[in-house]
Design an enzyme around this catalytic site. Structure first.
Site, PDB file in Angstrom:
ATOM      1  N   HIS A  13      -7.247  -5.240  -1.858  1.00  0.00           N
ATOM      2  CA  HIS A  13      -6.094  -4.428  -1.462  1.00  0.00           C
ATOM      3  C   HIS A  13      -5.237  -5.088  -0.380  1.00  0.00           C
ATOM      4  CE1 HIS A  13      -3.799  -0.751  -0.957  1.00  0.00           C
ATOM      5  NE2 HIS A  13      -4.048  -0.766   0.350  1.00  0.00           N
TER       6      HIS A  13
ATOM      7  N   SER B 296       0.834  -1.196   0.000  1.00  0.00           N
ATOM      8  CA  SER B 296       0.000   0.000   0.000  1.00  0.00           C
ATOM      9  C   SER B 296       0.877   1.257   0.000  1.00  0.00           C
ATOM     10  CB  SER B 296      -0.959  -0.046   1.197  1.00  0.00           C
ATOM     11  OG  SER B 296      -1.944   0.943   1.110  1.00  0.00           O
ATOM     12  N   MET B 297       0.778   2.123   1.023  1.00  0.00           N
ATOM     13  CA  MET B 297       1.679   3.274   1.067  1.00  0.00           C
ATOM     14  C   MET B 297       3.131   2.828   1.212  1.00  0.00           C
ATOM     15  SD  MET B 297      -0.130   6.419   3.052  1.00  0.00           S
ATOM     16  CE  MET B 297      -1.627   7.183   2.426  1.00  0.00           C
TER      17      MET B 297
ATOM     18  N   TRP C   5       0.271   2.294  -3.313  1.00  0.00           N
ATOM     19  CA  TRP C   5      -0.514   3.531  -3.363  1.00  0.00           C
ATOM     20  C   TRP C   5       0.447   4.708  -3.350  1.00  0.00           C
ATOM     21  CZ3 TRP C   5      -1.274   8.198  -1.160  1.00  0.00           C
ATOM     22  CH2 TRP C   5      -2.508   8.851  -1.344  1.00  0.00           C
TER      23      TRP C   5
ATOM     24  N   ASP D 277      -9.022  -4.489  -6.166  1.00  0.00           N
ATOM     25  CA  ASP D 277      -8.575  -3.487  -5.197  1.00  0.00           C
ATOM     26  C   ASP D 277      -9.423  -2.226  -5.348  1.00  0.00           C
ATOM     27  OD1 ASP D 277      -7.191  -1.657  -3.598  1.00  0.00           O
ATOM     28  OD2 ASP D 277      -5.222  -2.419  -4.199  1.00  0.00           O
TER      29      ASP D 277
END
Length: 318
Positions: free
Chosen positions: A263, A185-186, A210, A231
């Site tokens: 996700h 993700s991040m 992300w 996602d």
């Protein structure tokens, strides 16, 4: 604190839930040959010991098979070392998983969690990848709300800690010239940021990444982008696909889309993620072309496959 490793289970908000010193190589080989000779005289046949490719000093472990890279554990025993946030700078500590029972050195990979998550959300990757012949550092971030670029800087700080300041049992097993980054993700966005900032890295693997930045044309690090078909947080159309397409066409790169996954797929034990992460890291961190077979030609997609889309710049070995 060092302990035997056990499989980890993600419990973070981001996941949606909770010996004597080893003998020298020559001594080991001599002992093995002597034992083989004795057994042969007794009428017992034995297999020859596996040898590393003389052309590639970074090759580690036996020749891979489909089953070996899909297994929950590889050929190496693994220990782990808990790293307190109080003893580090630039990131929030975490857990190091490393191979034992050998004098070999290994490439090292730092792994960042996603937004609001802790290192526990990625802990399943630690022993699974380390047992294949890597030092794996699943890190905590300074705060659970750090943005992707900050997470990228923290991945780099974690690698610096491994190489320079980690416990000697860990540090002595690391080849400081063979480093990589991963993240979810991040943390996946941070993986791309770290790769853009540090072209000396050997490999990068953003997992359902992300990031608001969509242009990664300056990245020079071999990159495997992993997206998830369903996602809804970092949709492949607005994140993983443009990430991959923006990477230079001359770069060793691949895009793998998990069929029907969401996700948070990277927060749980996932054979497809593990299989292709192992292959990518072996190929580019270890320069081990024995793993090329799992990347080129590309894996099948569609009916009966766990991969809904796969793109690449094969052949990597050309």
């Amino acid at each position: 604190m060092r302990m035997s490793s056990t499989p980890g289970y993600p419990l973070s908000p981001d996941s949606g839930g909770t010996t004597p010193p080893p003998r020298s190589r020559s001594a080991r080989i001599a002992g093995t040959l002597a034992m083989a000779a004795a057994l042969a005289m007794a009428g017992v046949s034995v297999a020859a010991p596996a040898q590393a490719d003389a052309d590639n000093p970074y090759e580690r472990g036996p020749a891979p098979t489909e089953s070996s890279i899909e297994a929950l554990r590889g050929p190496y025993s693994v220990d782990e070392d808990s790293v307190s946030s109080w003893g580090v700078s630039g990131f929030g500590g975490g857990t190091v998983y490393y191979p034992t029972g050998t004098s070999e050195t290994f490439g090292a990979i730092a792994v960042a969690p996603g937004y609001t998550a802790s290192s526990s959300s990625m802990s399943w990757l630690g022993p699974r990848l380390a047992s294949q012949g890597f030092v794996i550092f699943t890190i905590d971030t300074n705060t659970r709300y750090d943005q992707p670029d900050s997470r990228g800087r923290q991945l780099e700080a974690a690698l610096e800690y491994l190489v320079e300041d980690s416990d000697s049992d860990v540090r002595d097993r690391i080849d400081p010239d063979r480093l990589g980054v991963m993240g979810h993700s991040m943390g996946g966005g941070g993986t791309l940021a770290a790769a853009e900032d540090n072209p000396d890295l050997q490999a990068a693997i953003p997992l359902t990444g992300w990031h608001l930045q969509k242009d990664w044309s300056d990245v020079q690090v071999p990159t495997l982008v992993v997206g998830a078909e369903d996602d809804t947080i970092a949709s492949v159309r607005s994140h993983s696909e443009p990430f991959y397409e923006s990477l230079p066409g001359s770069l060793d790169k691949a895009y793998l889309e998990l069929d029907g996954a969401g996700h948070f797929a990277p927060n749980f034990s996932n054979t497809t993620i593990a299989k292709y992460s192992i292959s990518w890291l072996k190929r580019f961190v270890d320069n081990d072309t024995r793993y090329e077979q799992f990347l080129c030609p590309p894996p099948s997609t569609g009916w009966g496959s766990d991969i809904s889309d796969y793109r690449d710049t094969c052949p990597h070995s050309s």
